[in-house]
Design a protein around this motif. Structure first.
Motif, PDB file in Angstrom:
ATOM      1  N   SER A  70      36.919  47.500  41.255  1.00  0.00           N
ATOM      2  CA  SER A  70      37.805  46.894  40.258  1.00  0.00           C
ATOM      3  C   SER A  70      39.012  46.320  40.984  1.00  0.00           C
ATOM      4  O   SER A  70      39.554  46.941  41.906  1.00  0.00           O
ATOM      5  CB  SER A  70      38.252  47.927  39.229  1.00  0.00           C
ATOM      6  OG  SER A  70      38.989  48.959  39.844  1.00  0.00           O
ATOM      7  N   LEU A 123      42.850  44.273  40.685  1.00  0.00           N
ATOM      8  CA  LEU A 123      44.018  43.815  39.926  1.00  0.00           C
ATOM      9  C   LEU A 123      44.719  42.754  40.759  1.00  0.00           C
ATOM     10  O   LEU A 123      45.097  43.003  41.905  1.00  0.00           O
ATOM     11  CB  LEU A 123      44.969  44.986  39.658  1.00  0.00           C
ATOM     12  CG  LEU A 123      46.287  44.646  38.939  1.00  0.00           C
ATOM     13  CD1 LEU A 123      46.022  44.167  37.525  1.00  0.00           C
ATOM     14  CD2 LEU A 123      47.222  45.854  38.921  1.00  0.00           C
ATOM     15  N   ARG A 154      39.358  50.456  32.361  1.00  0.00           N
ATOM     16  CA  ARG A 154      39.640  51.295  33.527  1.00  0.00           C
ATOM     17  C   ARG A 154      39.248  52.750  33.277  1.00  0.00           C
ATOM     18  O   ARG A 154      38.797  53.447  34.184  1.00  0.00           O
ATOM     19  CB  ARG A 154      41.120  51.195  33.915  1.00  0.00           C
ATOM     20  CG  ARG A 154      41.504  49.846  34.486  1.00  0.00           C
ATOM     21  CD  ARG A 154      40.499  49.298  35.516  1.00  0.00           C
ATOM     22  NE  ARG A 154      40.234  50.251  36.585  1.00  0.00           N
ATOM     23  CZ  ARG A 154      39.018  50.629  36.972  1.00  0.00           C
ATOM     24  NH1 ARG A 154      37.930  50.142  36.396  1.00  0.00           N
ATOM     25  NH2 ARG A 154      38.873  51.511  37.950  1.00  0.00           N
ATOM     26  N   PHE A 159      43.272  50.901  39.400  1.00  0.00           N
ATOM     27  CA  PHE A 159      42.324  49.962  39.997  1.00  0.00           C
ATOM     28  C   PHE A 159      41.989  50.395  41.424  1.00  0.00           C
ATOM     29  O   PHE A 159      42.686  51.216  42.032  1.00  0.00           O
ATOM     30  CB  PHE A 159      42.928  48.553  40.019  1.00  0.00           C
ATOM     31  CG  PHE A 159      42.883  47.850  38.686  1.00  0.00           C
ATOM     32  CD1 PHE A 159      41.882  46.930  38.395  1.00  0.00           C
ATOM     33  CD2 PHE A 159      43.838  48.115  37.710  1.00  0.00           C
ATOM     34  CE1 PHE A 159      41.832  46.286  37.173  1.00  0.00           C
ATOM     35  CE2 PHE A 159      43.800  47.474  36.483  1.00  0.00           C
ATOM     36  CZ  PHE A 159      42.793  46.560  36.209  1.00  0.00           C
ATOM     37  N   ASP A 160      40.922  49.807  41.952  1.00  0.00           N
ATOM     38  CA  ASP A 160      40.513  50.113  43.325  1.00  0.00           C
ATOM     39  C   ASP A 160      41.263  49.256  44.338  1.00  0.00           C
ATOM     40  O   ASP A 160      41.578  49.714  45.433  1.00  0.00           O
ATOM     41  CB  ASP A 160      39.004  49.870  43.501  1.00  0.00           C
ATOM     42  CG  ASP A 160      38.174  50.799  42.629  1.00  0.00           C
ATOM     43  OD1 ASP A 160      38.507  51.995  42.561  1.00  0.00           O
ATOM     44  OD2 ASP A 160      37.212  50.329  41.994  1.00  0.00           O
ATOM     45  N   VAL A 216      47.143  51.286  41.699  1.00  0.00           N
ATOM     46  CA  VAL A 216      45.951  51.373  42.558  1.00  0.00           C
ATOM     47  C   VAL A 216      45.826  52.778  43.151  1.00  0.00           C
ATOM     48  O   VAL A 216      46.814  53.342  43.638  1.00  0.00           O
ATOM     49  CB  VAL A 216      46.034  50.331  43.706  1.00  0.00           C
ATOM     50  CG1 VAL A 216      44.879  50.515  44.685  1.00  0.00           C
ATOM     51  CG2 VAL A 216      46.016  48.925  43.133  1.00  0.00           C
TER      52      VAL A 216
END
Length: 754
Positions: A471, A473, A519, A541-542, A561
């Motif tokens: 994922s 952002l 998410r 997020f990743d 993150v």
């Protein structure tokens, strides 16, 4: 019998009934929070007299005739001015019941519990109302006051009711005029209460609280939480058990430290994800509290969490009516009255714990008429200020000044952040704030981020992440750049989402809910956003790809993150900082602050970046000396606004105070193209508002639905406008696209919008 109010449904309430509700409020407050308020018996007696006398002026013929739909021979005088004239100041002084400052505070509280104008030409009406009208009702008024005082066991105070003669009425009017003049400069006004400044603010503020809650038909205070910390533990055990691999094993030592420091104001600087909220709630214990955050969506998210834990929690921000009345989904009709009650309890600060945006509380620093209501409430409460670096320097100055003033009244504060500006810490230290020792946390906090600096957006980097089902952002500094990037990636065939501040409220709410839902479900999505992601989204997020921004903003973005601190493999980078900055005209961020940040994060390139490294870099870049030489404008904004407040900057109204506080010049508008598309629905809502027969609760709901069609724009972002009704305006020359947001009619999508 004298009437005090006439309600929407035609029913009436007498002065005795209404004032009786104020006396109930006084007893409730004393029962729940009396130990945190002034302890002198004289203060509570003055508060009782303020409540009993505040509405007696409504017995005047014009006011009674207005309720009954009749006319009388002289013009109505605002009842608050007549009420205070019925309080025998000579007797108060002669009996030495109160000292001079407390007598003045009592006089001022009753005389100005409404913000009404006082004109010299009304002197004759004032005299007629007292010496002819109310004189004839003196015995009835005495019986009314006696009945009210009997409930409080203070019948002897009935002698304080006396209708003045013409000379005395003239003197009262002159005194009122003097006060009315002094109100323009709060520093001058305070001189009247020298030695009792705190009691004067609290006395008037509590009278506002009693009056407003009685008029709304709600208790002045809901029952305090009992065993809040134990309930928090139960909630954490319940919620953590739902998360994979997580279990609540009890509070950390630093969180328990909050209980030891609960009678002090504290500074907490701790790593992101270390549990600052749990510390704050331990510090709050069972006391009345307010939890403030910079962004409305973050407030909503925290509200949902705390409501799940404690049940009785309030929500306070500019769009709270929409939240309560329209709900997160479709609100059931039978729940409307319940929602209205919660809305009123929040509005009037009655919940034992309230989650709020800062403007709802700290705009009171601008001393608008009635600001004392907030200050008085905060004086016996504890207030948590979370993520203060999310505010502009001007707003921070207002918060710091308000904290200083409320702390002098008895209020307590917990200011907490992962990165607190050194110059703000210096101000708080000067107010005797205790700093919580969190050095150990930085030593054991997991390293969550590896940083790489890149020149500009890298499509291949994104494609590689997508192939690994990560994922992503993407945060850029302007709406224009966000839209451009979104369209480019869509053209490449990528599935991406877009979120920025130029969506109408209803759509933005859906988008924010969608990103959080995706998410939670750990879907490999790509979201392109602006700075709305910094504090408003509870997401993990990743990978982050972000434009360069001021360091505090970058730290906030990085906080979206790897929030749980998963171990980073040696070859994996999860934060990419672009040297590119689409905010070329510095409309969003100061160019010097952005350049300062870039010079600092260069040392992070290719490195694992710990929470300690972030804190140290903020401390290094934001020292007073560094800011004075490299970004003087930032520090000057803070200090100039602080200076303005210290020399007495005031607002004429609460709405103006909130504009000063937020330093925002945007206005809510309906884009013209959206109005044309939804004209029937919008005009139907407008017609409903025009109906005088629309019940108050329904009116609030309609207003909330109408605001759902609005987006906040700067005035230069639309050519002209036309008004629909009641301040609702349509911005001409603005198009709206549900996928892309609002944009100028004659420009590109994204236009010059930031």
């Amino acid at each position: 019998m004298f009437w005090a109010k006439k309600f929407y449904d035609g029913t009436r309430q007498t002065i005795e009934e209404h004032t009786g509700e104020l006396l109930k409020g006084l007893e409730t407050l004393k029962k729940y929070y009396g130990l945190r308020l002034p302890s002198e018996e004289e203060f509570w007696e003055a508060l009782l007299l303020a409540a009993v006398f505040h509405d007696l002026g409504k017995a005047s013929a014009p006011f009674q005739a207005k309720i009954e739909g009749k006319r009388v021979s002289y013009r109505e005088v605002p009842h608050n001015f007549l009420s205070v004239a019925l309080l025998d100041r000579k007797l108060l002084r002669r009996e030495r019941r109160f000292d001079r400052a407390l007598r003045e505070a009592l006089f001022y509280s009753v005389a100005f519990h409404h913000d009404r104008e006082l004109k010299e030409e009304r002197l004759e009406d004032f005299k007629v109302a007292l010496t002819e009208d109310l004189r004839s009702k003196e015995e009835k008024l005495r019986a009314l006051v006696s009945s009210l005082l009997k409930r409080a066991g203070k019948e002897e105070f009935v002698e304080l009711l006396r209708v003045p003669d013409e000379k005395e009425a003239d003197r009262v009017f002159r005194k009122l005029t003097d006060y009315f003049t002094r109100r323009a400069d709060y520093r001058e006004l305070k001189k009247k209460f020298r030695g009792r400044e705190a009691e004067a603010v609290i006395l008037k503020g509590l009278l506002h609280r009693f009056d407003h809650s009685a008029s709304a038909g709600i208790p002045v205070e809901e029952e305090p939480h009992r065993g809040r910390v134990a309930r928090l533990e139960e909630y954490l055990k319940r919620e953590r058990s739902k998360e994979k691999g997580f279990e609540f094993k009890g509070f950390k030592p630093f969180q328990l430290k909050g209980r030891e420091l609960k009678e002090e104001s504290v500074i907490l600087e701790a790593p992101t994800g270390s549990g600052k909220t749990e510390f704050a709630l331990n510090w709050l214990s069972d006391d009345k509290g307010f939890y403030t955050l910079p962004v409305r969506t973050a407030v909503n998210s925290m509200f949902r969490r705390l409501k799940s834990a404690f049940g009785s929690v309030g929500l306070l921000h500019g769009e709270r009516a929409a939240y309560y009345l329209l709900g997160e989904g479709e609100e059931k009709e039978e729940e409307l009255s319940f929602s209205i009650t919660d809305l009123n309890l929040s509005t009037h600060l009655a919940f034992p714990l309230t989650v709020s945006t800062a403007d709802q509380l700290f705009s009171s620093v601008f001393k608008y008429p009635g600001f004392e209501k907030v200050y008085a409430t905060l004086s016996y409460s504890k207030t948590i200020i979370d993520e203060p670096q999310g505010y502009t320097p001007k707003t921070l100055a207002a918060i710091v000044k308000a904290v200083e003033e409320v702390k002098e009244l008895g209020g307590k504060f917990c200011v907490m952040s992962a990165t607190l500006y050194p110059f703000v810490k210096d101000r708080l230290r000067a107010m005797d704030f205790r700093e919580v020792d969190t050095e150990e946390l930085y030593g054991v906090s997991p390293v969550k981020h590896r940083v790489e600096l890149i020149e500009e957006f890298n499509l291949q980097l994104l494609l590689d992440a997508k192939r690994e089902c990560k994922s992503v952002l993407i945060v850029v500094n302007t709406v224009k750049r966000a839209v451009e990037l979104y369209k480019r990636l869509k053209k490449e065939g990528l599935s991406v989402r877009l979120l920025h501040s130029r969506f109408i409220q209803a759509d933005r709410k859906e988008l924010e809910a969608r990103v959080e839902k995706e998410r939670r479900e750990e879907l490999p999505v790509v979201w392109i956003t602006t700075q709305v992601a910094e504090a408003s989204l509870d997401v993990d997020f990743d990978i982050l790809i972000t434009e360069i921004a001021p360091l505090d903003a970058l730290v906030q973005r990085m906080g979206r993150v790897n929030r749980r601190g998963k171990v980073i493999s040696p070859e994996f980078t999860n934060v990419f900082i672009m040297r590119e900055n689409s905010d070329r005209n510095s409309k969003v961020y100061s160019r010097t602050l952005v350049e300062l940040a870039l010079s600092g994060v260069e040392k992070w390139d290719g490195q694992l970046v710990s929470e300690l490294m972030k804190r140290e870099l903020v401390g290094e870049l934001y020292t007073r000396e560094n800011l004075e030489t490299k970004a003087s404008g930032f520090l000057m904004e803070f200090e100039d606004n602080l200076s303005l407040l210290e020399v007495g900057l005031q607002a004429e109204s609460r709405s103006q105070a909130q504009r000063y506080f937020r330093d925002v010049t945007t206005v809510p508008v309906i884009p013209e193209s959206l109005f044309k598309e939804k004209e029937e629905e919008i005009l139907s809502l407008v017609d409903s508002l025009k109906s005088r027969s629309l019940p108050f609760e329904e009116r609030l709901k309609v207003q909330a639905e109408l605001r759902g069609y609005t987006v906040n724009l700067y005035s230069y972002q639309f050519k002209s406008f036309f008004s629909l009704y009641g301040g609702v305006i349509v911005a001409k020359g603005v198009k709206y696209d549900k996928e892309l947001g609002a944009f100028p009619e004659d420009g590109e999508v994204g236009g010059e919008f930031i």
